[in-house]
Design an enzyme around this catalytic site. Sequence first.
Site, mmCIF file in Angstrom:
data_model
loop_
_atom_site.group_PDB
_atom_site.id
_atom_site.type_symbol
_atom_site.label_atom_id
_atom_site.label_comp_id
_atom_site.label_asym_id
_atom_site.label_seq_id
_atom_site.Cartn_x
_atom_site.Cartn_y
_atom_site.Cartn_z
ATOM 1 C CG ASP A 3 45.766 34.330 50.234
ATOM 2 O OD1 ASP A 3 45.442 35.306 49.519
ATOM 3 O OD2 ASP A 3 46.107 34.462 51.429
ATOM 4 C CB ILE A 4 44.597 36.083 44.705
ATOM 5 C CG1 ILE A 4 45.101 36.575 43.344
ATOM 6 C CG2 ILE A 4 44.000 37.206 45.550
ATOM 7 C CD1 ILE A 4 44.001 37.049 42.414
ATOM 8 C CG ASN B 172 34.250 49.090 46.545
ATOM 9 O OD1 ASN B 172 34.698 50.205 46.278
ATOM 10 N ND2 ASN B 172 34.436 48.517 47.726
ATOM 11 N N GLY C 113 35.754 40.695 50.988
ATOM 12 C CA GLY C 113 36.210 39.629 50.108
ATOM 13 C C GLY C 113 37.639 39.808 49.636
ATOM 14 C CB VAL C 114 39.286 38.947 46.394
ATOM 15 C CG1 VAL C 114 38.594 39.801 45.356
ATOM 16 C CG2 VAL C 114 40.721 38.683 45.981
ATOM 17 C CG ASP C 115 38.308 45.736 47.193
ATOM 18 O OD1 ASP C 115 39.473 46.106 46.965
ATOM 19 O OD2 ASP C 115 37.350 46.527 47.256
ATOM 20 N N GLY D 19 31.695 36.875 44.327
ATOM 21 C CA GLY D 19 31.489 36.984 45.772
ATOM 22 C C GLY D 19 30.211 37.742 46.073
ATOM 23 C CE1 TYR E 85 29.878 44.524 44.614
ATOM 24 C CE2 TYR E 85 30.693 44.811 42.404
ATOM 25 C CZ TYR E 85 30.500 45.295 43.676
ATOM 26 O OH TYR E 85 30.933 46.550 44.020
#
Length: 176
Positions: free
Chosen positions: A9-10, A23, A31-33, A123, A125
Amino acid sequence: MDISIVQADITTLDVDAIVNAANSSLLGGGGVDGAIHAAAGPQLLAECRELRRTRYPDGLPAGEAAATGAGRLRAKWVIHTVGPNRFAGEVDRDVLARCFANSALLAGRLGARTVAFPAVGGGVYGWSPQEVGQAARDGLDDARRQGVRYSLQLPPAVILVAFSSRLEQAFREAFD
């Protein structure tokens, strides 16, 4: 640059900078964002709004990178980059590679010693794990070349963070 690959997990990593697969609005997403924004708290959104107001009124263009503080994350900075959206017809892998190059170069300018990258573009994209792995390799190689050519500081440690074993394997194949 020493490059390592982990499945993690970043948002929990103890690094100087975390790259956000953002984005173009910079105002959070999925997602990660979304995970980075949730973990960092409202300070990150406030800084992103200020970036939009001052430097990127039309949004952050694909392939570019911009930094903010990291709010409640362990990191000092979040480096936002926007990958090309394959589902929207943006299929230039060089733009995806520039996400990695520009983020590494910005991390170096900030003085980051460690930077963690997610699978930018991997992800929602629509880029395949193999394409993301190759773009990461090409982008980080380009950052190294620019670092040598222009005497730029780069982070000594880069961590590629995979959200799945399939992506971890693709990163490993790209860097072997």
